[in-house]
Design an enzyme around this catalytic site. Structure first.
Site, short mmCIF file in Angstrom:
data_model
loop_
_atom_site.label_atom_id
_atom_site.label_comp_id
_atom_site.label_asym_id
_atom_site.label_seq_id
_atom_site.Cartn_x
_atom_site.Cartn_y
_atom_site.Cartn_z
N LYS A 139 3.15 -8.20 52.26
CA LYS A 139 3.74 -7.59 51.06
C LYS A 139 4.99 -6.80 51.44
O LYS A 139 6.00 -6.85 50.74
CB LYS A 139 2.70 -6.68 50.39
CG LYS A 139 1.59 -7.46 49.69
CD LYS A 139 0.41 -6.59 49.31
CE LYS A 139 -0.74 -7.45 48.80
NZ LYS A 139 -2.00 -6.70 48.65
N GLN A 189 -4.85 -0.71 48.41
CA GLN A 189 -5.27 -1.96 49.04
C GLN A 189 -6.80 -2.03 49.10
O GLN A 189 -7.44 -1.15 49.69
CB GLN A 189 -4.67 -2.05 50.46
CG GLN A 189 -5.01 -3.32 51.20
CD GLN A 189 -4.41 -4.58 50.56
OE1 GLN A 189 -3.27 -4.59 50.11
NE2 GLN A 189 -5.18 -5.64 50.51
N ASP A 224 -0.75 -3.22 40.40
CA ASP A 224 -1.83 -4.19 40.57
C ASP A 224 -2.54 -4.48 39.24
O ASP A 224 -3.42 -5.33 39.17
CB ASP A 224 -2.87 -3.64 41.58
CG ASP A 224 -3.12 -4.62 42.71
OD1 ASP A 224 -2.53 -5.71 42.71
OD2 ASP A 224 -3.94 -4.29 43.59
#
Ligand code: NAD
Length: 300
Positions: free
Chosen positions: A53, A97, A120
């Site tokens: 990422k 994460q 997200d």
């Protein structure tokens, strides 16, 4: 033989477009888009994903950084990091994460993220907006799949779709997005009876069970569109060779039957990252008053 829905090619197209958008708006905005990743512990796969990422951010002009807590960090310490990022004007997107190691409460951490920075799409407010069909930041993996399907010319209106998996990360938002595209959707899960029968009826099958090789050729209706979300590291075929990646679908069996199929790797994975970039640039534009989304809007 199925047409491959190539996520690498489409993700590269998104990156080019985002890089141009960032460069064009940089002078007005005064600072580049910023993405912070909050990582807890040393899960190996998470480390690889976080690294990818960060590289992708660099390619489009997003500044990214990692707040890495040890697995022994307290809930309060991680929450304080998130609160600092919420208040940081250089931070447009916050990614917690997953997985978060026990005994920390991932749900509470996700709830602490400012919904405007929730790139997200996992905050209850953004999930609620999805359910209501209102604009908001969307979960990256299903949004990436919708973009792949649209780009591949797959018509969703009226088709019978099956999503295997009902997680908040993938299965649930996927089912909602497909419904909003006017597909007739069944969401299967670990307690579903006769999964093979459901699969054989599906014109679109999205496999997100996290079970390597779950879907074989005898489960797939000829001409179906098959999307494989699973990512599993398979042991090296021979000593001295490298581990390979495989999905929830037995690709070699299904490719000759399906009309379209996503490979693993190179299908859904790159699109998940592309959508993260897209969401971050969108959040930056919202904050800087940069107007509408940089690309043709994603299917919402
Ligand atoms: P999860 O474990 O949270 O959810 C799995 C879901 O599948 C559950 O709802 C469960 O009920 C269902 N399930 C499990 N076994 C089943 C079975 N035998 N039959 C029917 N349903 C079954 O997983 P997740 O976070 O949703 O991820 C699913 C998979 O997708 C994993 O392999 C993950 O690594 C992968 N993933 C890939 C990407 C990507 O970018 N390609 C992104 C996210 C997740």
């Amino acid at each position: 033989m199925a047409r491959r829905l190539n996520g690498r090619v489409l993700a590269a197209h998104y990156e080019t477009s985002l890089r141009t958008s960032v460069a064009q708006r940089l002078a007005t905005a005064g600072c580049p888009p910023g993405l912070a990743v909050v990582r807890v512990g040393d899960d190996g796969a998470s480390g690889v994903y976080v690294g990818r990422k960060a590289q992708a951010c660099g390619r489009v002009g997003i500044r990214s950084w990692i707040i890495h807590h040890p697995a022994t960090a307290s809930q309060q310490e991680v929450l304080e990091s998130i609160c600092r990022l919420n208040a940081d004007p250089a931070c447009d997107g916050i990614l917690v994460q997953l997985p978060i190691p026990a005994p920390l409460d991932a749900r509470q951490l996700l709830l602490a993220v400012d919904p405007a920075k929730d790139v997200d799409g996992l905050h209850p407010l953004n999930l609620g907006r999805l359910v209501r069909g209102e604009p908001g930041l969307r979960s990256c993996t299903p949004a990436g799949i919708m973009a792949l399907l649209a780009h591949g010319g797959v018509v969703l209106e009226g088709i019978r779709a099956l999503v295997i998996g009902r997680s908040i990360l993938v299965g649930q938002p996927m089912g909602i997005m497909l419904q909003q595209a006017n597909a007739t959707v069944t969401v299967a899960h670990s307690r579903t009876r006769n999964l093979a029968d459901h699969c054989r009826q599906a014109e679109l099958l999205v496999a997100a069970a996290g079970q390597p090789g779950l879907v074989g050729g005898h489960w797939v209706r000829p001409g179906a569109v098959v999307v494989d979300v699973g990512i599993h590291r398979a042991p090296p075929p021979q000593q001295g060779t490298r581990a390979t990646l495989q999905g929830d679908v037995r690709f070699a069996e299904v490719e000759p039957l399906a009309s379209h199929i996503t490979p693993v790797p190179g299908g859904v994975g790159p699109m998940t990252v592309a959508m993260l970039l897209w969401n971050t640039v969108q959040a930056w534009q919202q904050r800087c008053g940069g107007g509408t989304a940089p690309l043709a809007p994603l299917p919402r």
